[in-house]
Scaffold this motif. Structure first.
Motif, PDB file in Angstrom:
ATOM      1  N   GLU A 257       0.895  -1.175  -0.078  1.00 55.53           N
ATOM      2  CA  GLU A 257       0.102   0.084   0.024  1.00 55.53           C
ATOM      3  C   GLU A 257       0.940   1.222   0.118  1.00 55.53           C
ATOM      4  OE1 GLU A 257      -3.109   0.147   2.964  1.00 55.53           O
ATOM      5  OE2 GLU A 257      -4.093  -1.463   2.196  1.00 55.53           O
ATOM      6  N   ALA A 258       1.991   1.297   0.758  1.00 55.44           N
ATOM      7  CA  ALA A 258       2.812   2.440   0.833  1.00 55.44           C
ATOM      8  C   ALA A 258       3.520   2.676  -0.774  1.00 55.44           C
ATOM      9  CB  ALA A 258       3.772   2.178   1.844  1.00 55.44           C
ATOM     10  N   SER A 259       3.377   1.552  -1.445  1.00 51.98           N
ATOM     11  CA  SER A 259       3.767   1.908  -2.765  1.00 51.98           C
ATOM     12  C   SER A 259       2.883   2.067  -3.972  1.00 51.98           C
ATOM     13  CB  SER A 259       4.731   0.675  -3.253  1.00 51.98           C
ATOM     14  OG  SER A 259       5.817   0.149  -2.181  1.00 51.98           O
ATOM     15  N   VAL A 260       1.859   1.248  -4.026  1.00 54.26           N
ATOM     16  CA  VAL A 260       0.854   1.272  -4.914  1.00 54.26           C
ATOM     17  C   VAL A 260      -0.078   2.665  -4.613  1.00 54.26           C
ATOM     18  CG1 VAL A 260      -0.816  -0.035  -6.049  1.00 54.26           C
ATOM     19  CG2 VAL A 260       1.067  -1.164  -5.493  1.00 54.26           C
ATOM     20  N   GLU A 261      -0.485   3.039  -3.442  1.00 54.63           N
ATOM     21  CA  GLU A 261      -1.152   3.764  -3.195  1.00 54.63           C
ATOM     22  C   GLU A 261      -0.639   5.309  -3.679  1.00 54.63           C
ATOM     23  OE1 GLU A 261      -4.447   4.251  -2.081  1.00 54.63           O
ATOM     24  OE2 GLU A 261      -4.336   1.927  -2.640  1.00 54.63           O
ATOM     25  N   ARG A 262       0.702   5.302  -3.922  1.00 52.49           N
ATOM     26  CA  ARG A 262       1.311   6.431  -4.557  1.00 52.49           C
ATOM     27  C   ARG A 262       1.209   6.512  -6.076  1.00 52.49           C
ATOM     28  NH1 ARG A 262       7.045   7.692  -1.963  1.00 52.49           N
ATOM     29  NH2 ARG A 262       6.719   9.770  -2.978  1.00 52.49           N
ATOM     30  N   THR A 263       0.403   5.578  -6.745  1.00 47.88           N
ATOM     31  CA  THR A 263       0.216   5.506  -8.270  1.00 47.88           C
ATOM     32  C   THR A 263      -0.048   6.948  -8.546  1.00 47.88           C
ATOM     33  OG1 THR A 263      -0.164   3.146  -8.140  1.00 47.88           O
ATOM     34  CG2 THR A 263      -0.920   4.596 -10.048  1.00 47.88           C
ATOM     35  N   ALA A 264      -1.010   7.844  -8.123  1.00 47.36           N
ATOM     36  CA  ALA A 264      -1.604   8.944  -8.553  1.00 47.36           C
ATOM     37  C   ALA A 264      -0.729  10.018  -8.636  1.00 47.36           C
ATOM     38  CB  ALA A 264      -2.870   9.371  -7.757  1.00 47.36           C
ATOM     39  N   GLU A 265       0.082   9.861  -7.521  1.00 49.02           N
ATOM     40  CA  GLU A 265       1.347  11.084  -7.568  1.00 49.02           C
ATOM     41  C   GLU A 265       2.400  10.429  -8.639  1.00 49.02           C
ATOM     42  OE1 GLU A 265       5.358  11.690  -4.648  1.00 49.02           O
ATOM     43  OE2 GLU A 265       3.690  10.344  -3.873  1.00 49.02           O
ATOM     44  N   ILE A 266       2.787   9.366  -8.668  1.00 54.61           N
ATOM     45  CA  ILE A 266       3.683   9.124  -9.622  1.00 54.61           C
ATOM     46  C   ILE A 266       2.994   9.375 -11.200  1.00 54.61           C
ATOM     47  CG2 ILE A 266       4.938   6.861 -10.833  1.00 54.61           C
ATOM     48  CD1 ILE A 266       5.000   5.883  -8.003  1.00 54.61           C
ATOM     49  N   VAL A 267       1.960   8.902 -11.445  1.00 51.38           N
ATOM     50  CA  VAL A 267       1.386   9.151 -12.978  1.00 51.38           C
ATOM     51  C   VAL A 267       1.331  10.633 -13.142  1.00 51.38           C
ATOM     52  CG1 VAL A 267      -0.927   9.232 -14.224  1.00 51.38           C
ATOM     53  CG2 VAL A 267       0.045   7.306 -12.921  1.00 51.38           C
TER      54      VAL A 267
END
Length: 495
Positions: A257-267
């Motif tokens: 979650e600490a990784s994938v929940e940052r998807t919006a930020e990364i995109v």
């Protein structure tokens, strides 16, 4: 009308001495002639849309379905080939029953009741059933059975196990995917949900997904099982749909979650580097432990092995797979030999993410990586522009591909380099591409002759010689990001 036809026939008789005759319809090809996989895909038609409607029962691994293919003939067709492995019960072409037979490793050969004229619309309806995990194609089974469901995730082959298709990245289409599964089980696919899950009779719920932009067949997936779902939006308002297997242990779950929940930020960040995000949704899925051995950039929603998060959070794999939304998904390879255009670019996105987060510059990663591989390593003895099927997911494609991009950046400067990346995306979005097209664009924008650079880094099976004294050191210091990047690639290379 009759007079015009008579005049035309008279002219034909004068010129040829025989009546004018149309060419007889001929079979479409069982393959598109890809240099690495010549029998993948099929010629004679171009698909515009797939409507895939299946029911899947995890306890028996039985999948039944109907796929409707909307296409256009690109020649006068007497026969149509599809790539498929499951057992077919009926095929209809343009609303008439067609005969069909299995041939070779993965070919479904369909003979329509009436020939199809060049340019004419095609509606192909295939009904089928089978246990996907028992079907073998290309020497293996791509369908992954999980304790609570299944994963249709793979590259370069996966469609064969669950829907008939023209299975090559050069024939992209839009998709509707509808999956009926037992109540209490989730079924996740690409794109957006045109409607919420609908409970059907007999204890099944139907999940519907829609991809509105052109999508390659291998990037179309389903993940069936028990998942916890989170939803969000990017700063630009795109829906973000993440899912986590309920079988993840607490330590894996927190790191994931600490990784994938940052998807919006990364995109959102990648959009500032590569140009506007090309699709209608984003997100990610973390699959049950011990099932998926890699991550894959399924369009709008990458799938991640839980193993990426075994030692804690890892945003580098998230940056990698989402960079593929531009490089690999929006721009797809014209042939599989050009795969470095996908993996080298996504790997370099990790370097840029490291640079952004002050965990090591791209130059530091370049120097460390260049010095780390011995001269006889496969990364140097394999040419990224033509790696061969054995090294399709090898170090030369990923790491040397990224090294090539950094060498280009050093040669042309940051302004031209990032202009090359953004222009590449803008000009080739939703299309297919070759290495030669990319190198030509780099020379056009930079105004420089880059033949020697690309020859050394992409085409020559030996370690390029570079001028940097730091890069020639025996053991430069690894950047702080390198442990996470190398762990990500340890799994990525297994795909």
């Amino acid at each position: 009308m009759r007079r015009l036809l008579t005049a035309a026939l008279t002219t034909a008789l004068i010129l040829t001495g025989t009546p004018a005759m149309a060419a007889a319809p001929s079979p479409g090809g069982a393959g598109l002639g890809d240099e690495y996989y010549p029998d993948y895909g099929n010629s004679g038609y171009d698909v515009t849309h797939y409507d895939i409607r299946v029911r899947y029962t995890p306890s028996t691994d039985l999948l039944t379905g109907t796929t409707t293919i909307l296409a256009k003939a690109t020649q006068d067709l007497s026969r149509i080939n599809l790539d498929f492995l499951l057992d077919v019960s009926s095929v209809r072409v343009n609303n008439r029953p067609a005969t069909f037979a299995k041939e070779g490793d993965h070919e479904l050969v369909v003979t329509p009741a009436r020939p199809v004229a060049d340019g004419a619309a095609l509606t192909i309806v295939v009904q089928y059933a089978g246990v996907p995990s028992t079907k073998v194609g290309a020497g293996y089974t791509a369908w992954i059975k999980t304790p609570d469901g299944a994963l249709a995730v793979g590259e370069p082959e996966i469609a064969w196990w669950w829907y008939p298709s023209n299975d090559h990245p050069s024939d992209k289409a839009t998709f509707d995917v509808s999956v009926s599964v037992p109540d209490g089980v989730e079924a996740i696919s690409n794109g957006v949900q045109p409607r919420p899950p609908v409970r059907e009779t007999l204890g099944y719920t139907r999940w519907s997904w829609r991809s509105l932009k052109p999508q390659a067949t291998y990037l179309t997936f389903i993940a069936v099982g028990q998942y916890d779902i989170t939803q969000d939006t990017t700063e630009g308002g795109l829906p973000v749909y993440n899912a986590y297997s309920q079988s993840l242990s607490e330590d894996f779950r927190f790191a994931a979650e600490a990784s994938v929940e940052r998807t919006a930020e990364i995109v959102d960040w990648e959009s500032t580097v590569f140009g506007p995000y090309p699709f209608e949704a984003t997100g990610g899925i973390v699959t049950p432990p011990g099932t998926l051995g890699f991550a894959l950039e399924n369009q709008t929603r990458p799938n991640y092995s839980a193993a990426f998060f075994r030692r804690g959070s890892n945003t580098y794999v998230v940056a990698h797979e989402n960079a593929h939304q531009w490089f690999g998904d929006a721009i797809s390879v014209a042939e599989w030999k050009h795969i470095w255009l996908n993996e080298g670019f996504a790997s370099y996105a990790e370097w840029l993410w490291s640079e952004k987060n002050n965990e090591g510059t791209a130059q530091e990663i370049f120097d460390y990586l260049y010095a780390s591989y011995p001269d006889d390593a496969a990364i140097w003895t394999t040419a990224p522009a033509d790696p061969g099927t054995d090294e399709l997911f090898g170090d030369a494609v990923y790491d040397r591909g990224a090294l090539t991009l950094h060498a280009l950046r050093l040669a042309v400067g940051d302004d031209d380099f990032f202009e090359i990346l953004r222009t590449w995306v803008a000009e080739k979005r939703y299309r297919n591409a070759t290495t030669e097209e990319f190198t030509a664009l780099a020379e056009k924008i930079s105004g420089e002759d880059l033949d020697a650079l690309f020859s050394a880094w992409l085409y020559t099976p030996s370690k390029p010689v570079i001028a940097s004294t730091l890069a020639r050191k025996a053991a430069p210091v690894a950047p702080k990001s390198w442990a996470a990047i190398s762990e990500a690639h340890e799994l990525l290379h297994q795909n």
